[in-house]
Design an enzyme around this catalytic site. Structure first.
Site, short mmCIF file in Angstrom:
data_model
loop_
_atom_site.label_atom_id
_atom_site.label_comp_id
_atom_site.label_asym_id
_atom_site.label_seq_id
_atom_site.Cartn_x
_atom_site.Cartn_y
_atom_site.Cartn_z
N ALA A 1 0.82 -1.21 0.00
CA ALA A 1 0.00 0.00 0.00
C ALA A 1 0.85 1.26 0.00
CB ALA A 1 -0.92 0.00 1.21
N ASP B 1 -7.47 -0.05 6.32
CA ASP B 1 -7.94 -1.21 7.08
C ASP B 1 -6.74 -2.13 7.27
OD1 ASP B 1 -9.33 -3.21 8.29
OD2 ASP B 1 -10.62 -3.67 6.60
#
Length: 280
Positions: free
Chosen positions: A91, A108
């Protein structure tokens, strides 16, 4: 099986509906977002929103993502939705190297544990130099922030909240009980634009914008979730710790890197209680 279904709804729906509350705080417009998860439950809930044009799901573990696609029937429709783009990548690398900006970014993430893979994604430098530049004007960032119970909120929740306050003008902490975690869990929502919706206004937008009816989230529920106890509010107000790579806090548990380092210390006889090295 029925018991599993009930637990699954209580856990994923509680977390994911709270994750996506911020969609109702944004003016009606086309939206895109990036978040990090494998199972697709957040995607399922996001894609219920009629205003969502594009969802980008980023996760580093392709094997887990493919397993969830194949076997989590409840999320199969979400994975087949043409608005969903799945990216297998780290990410941080995706945000640093990509060019697209987002109306909403959701983290998340795995919990910040010592030696774990994700604690660097809770740092001030990551929020300031990687996340914030990728938000559109008026955009919102939200992250899970660890245990938020009366005895556990000082582990990481309070310092993640304080860290985001150093980067964004408006920061809202909120929490809910997660049955499988046996604790209250926390999230933090941050933006440079104020959050102004009342409970009634939130209810109106829910009716206008989503397909189907929520079983958990409405205006009063979110108002309750963002009304923390006096003790927790006081801790958050008084928190001074800023989360950096050099001053990271961790919840209980250790990741593989820490375990490898501990094993190396034991092998070298440098850890208390380890057998002394032979001098022969």
């Amino acid at each position: 099986m029925e018991s599993f279904k009930v637990r699954k709804w209580m856990n994923s729906s509680t977390m994911n509906l709270l994750f996506i509350q911020h969609f109702f705080t944004i003016q009606v417009r086309r939206q895109s977002l990036l978040w990090v998860e494998a199972e697709g439950s957040t995607a399922r809930e996001i894609l219920r929103h009629k205003t969502v044009e594009k969802v980008v799901m980023c996760d580093i573990d392709e094997e887990v993502v493919e397993f969830c696609k194949a076997y989590l029937v409840v999320n199969r429709e979400a994975f087949c939705d043409p608005r969903l783009e799945v990216i297998i990548n780290d990410a941080r690398a995706e945000l640093e190297n990509g060019k697209e900006c987002y109306d909403v970014i959701i983290g998340d993430l795995a919990d910040p544990i010592e030696g774990g893979p994700c604690y660097k994604l809770y740092t001030k430098s990551f929020y300031e130099h990687t996340v914030k530049p990728r938000l559109n004007q008026g955009g919102i960032f939200i992250t899970q922030a660890g245990p938020a119970g009366i005895f556990s909120h000082t582990e990481v929740f309070s310092c993640i909240y304080n860290t985001l306050r150093q980067v964004f003008k408006y920061v809202v902490p909120y929490s809910a009980h997660i049955p499988s975690y046996a604790d209250t869990w926390g999230w933090v929502m941050a933006s440079d634009s104020p959050f102004m919706l009342s409970a009634d206004e939130l209810d109106t937008r829910i009716k206008q914008r989503i397909t189907g009816e929520n079983r958990y989230l409405d205006g009063k529920t979110f108002s309750s979730a963002s009304t923390l106890s006096k003790a927790v509010r006081k801790s958050l107000d008084n928190e001074t710790h800023v989360y950096t790579e050099g001053t990271a806090r961790f919840i209980y548990g250790h990741g593989s890197v820490h375990q490898q380092n501990q094993a190396k210390l034991i092998r070298n006889g440098l850890m208390e209680g380890a057998p002394a090295k032979s001098t022969k």
